[in-house]
Scaffold this motif. Structure first.
Motif, mmCIF file in Angstrom:
data_model
loop_
_atom_site.group_PDB
_atom_site.id
_atom_site.type_symbol
_atom_site.label_atom_id
_atom_site.label_comp_id
_atom_site.label_asym_id
_atom_site.label_seq_id
_atom_site.Cartn_x
_atom_site.Cartn_y
_atom_site.Cartn_z
ATOM 1 N N PRO A 267 0.818 -1.211 0.000
ATOM 2 C CA PRO A 267 0.000 0.000 0.000
ATOM 3 C C PRO A 267 0.853 1.263 0.000
ATOM 4 O O PRO A 267 1.794 1.389 0.801
ATOM 5 N N ALA B 60 0.685 1.195 -7.001
ATOM 6 C CA ALA B 60 0.801 -0.037 -6.223
ATOM 7 C C ALA B 60 -0.110 -1.104 -6.811
ATOM 8 O O ALA B 60 -1.203 -0.810 -7.322
ATOM 9 N N ARG C 129 -2.818 -3.931 -7.385
ATOM 10 C CA ARG C 129 -4.184 -3.907 -6.870
ATOM 11 C C ARG C 129 -5.027 -4.998 -7.503
ATOM 12 O O ARG C 129 -4.684 -5.561 -8.537
ATOM 13 N N GLU D 258 -8.709 -2.821 -4.382
ATOM 14 C CA GLU D 258 -8.083 -3.233 -3.137
ATOM 15 C C GLU D 258 -6.608 -3.526 -3.407
ATOM 16 O O GLU D 258 -6.216 -3.805 -4.540
ATOM 17 N N ASP D 259 -5.795 -3.458 -2.353
ATOM 18 C CA ASP D 259 -4.374 -3.768 -2.501
ATOM 19 C C ASP D 259 -4.194 -5.215 -2.949
ATOM 20 O O ASP D 259 -4.982 -6.093 -2.585
ATOM 21 N N ASP E 276 -2.315 -7.990 -10.018
ATOM 22 C CA ASP E 276 -2.298 -6.878 -10.954
ATOM 23 C C ASP E 276 -2.257 -7.373 -12.401
ATOM 24 O O ASP E 276 -2.943 -6.828 -13.277
#
Length: 240
Positions: A66, A130, A132, A146-147, A153
């Motif tokens: 994050p 970042a 996600r 969301e992370d 990804d």
């Protein structure tokens, strides 16, 4: 078009990266990420274009953790001589604009670099985000974010040729991560999706337009299953 080796023969892009003018910047980002203890990768269109021998001015980077995308962008901007990392908190991204040769940053934009806004041809745009995961509601193409991990990804990306990544860490620089055989689809000049096309286009119908755009730009064919998915999900464009 540069011939792409069969997907199983490519283990590293390090040799190819030596031929691109921004290779020193990639190595700098890798060194800064290691120093800051951030896991970082170059992803998407840049990896595709390196394999195809195409030029690009948009370099995308994914970090794991994050807030690490913005954190790495700020550290890289400082490493490149005190340049500005343009932060877009609403989108969780940050960007650095480097006019070719001078490395002086350009003017602030109003939206994230990936939103299609124009920039000068000689401006190199480095965009950091970042990793996600994304989920969608049926009435909107705006995802619930969301992370996630690098795998998450890559899993969310639109097409296999855009779902590749390369390591930036100095000891693994250029190593290719290709979970959906994007290299194979480059070699056969085909637009295909990592997931079931119907699911991909139901989530975000803009991807149908992108399929046509990439097929035209790259002179690739759209796979039969992707074409079928575009046909069955055509009504979804009404939410665009």
């Amino acid at each position: 078009m540069t011939e792409v080796p069969p997907y199983h023969e490519v283990d590293s892009l390090a040799d190819r990266l030596r031929e691109v003018p921004y290779e020193p910047i990639l190595r700098t980002i890798g060194r800064v990420a290691e120093r800051e203890d951030i896991e970082a990768y170059a992803v998407g269109g840049m990896v595709r274009d390196v394999l195809l021998g195409r030029s690009t001015t948009d370099l995308d980077f994914v970090t794991v953790g994050p807030g690490t995308g913005i954190e790495l962008a700020e550290a890289v901007a400082e490493e490149l001589g005190g340049h500005t990392a343009h932060v877009y908190p609403k989108f969780g991204t940050a960007a650095i604009r480097l006019p070719d040769g001078s490395r002086d940053h350009g003017p602030d934009g109003e939206g994230p670099p990936g939103d299609g806004q124009e920039h000068d041809d000689d401006t190199l745009v480095l965009e950091f985000v970042a990793a996600r995961t994304e989920s969608y509601r049926s009435d909107s193409r705006k995802p619930i974010v969301e992370d996630g991990t690098l795998e998450d990804d890559q899993y969310r990306r639109d097409f296999t040729v855009n779902a590749m990544a390369i390591h930036l860490a100095p000891d693994r620089f250029g190593d290719l991560i290709d979970p959906f055989e994007g290299r194979r689809d480059l070699a056969r000049e085909t637009i295909d999706t990592p997931l079931d096309p119907a699911e991909t286009f139901a989530d975000d119908p803009l991807r149908m337009i992108r399929a046509a755009r990439f097929a035209t730009q790259l002179e690739f064919r759209v796979s039969d299953r992707v074409f079928d998915g575009m046909r069955t999900q055509a009504e979804r464009v009404e939410i665009l």
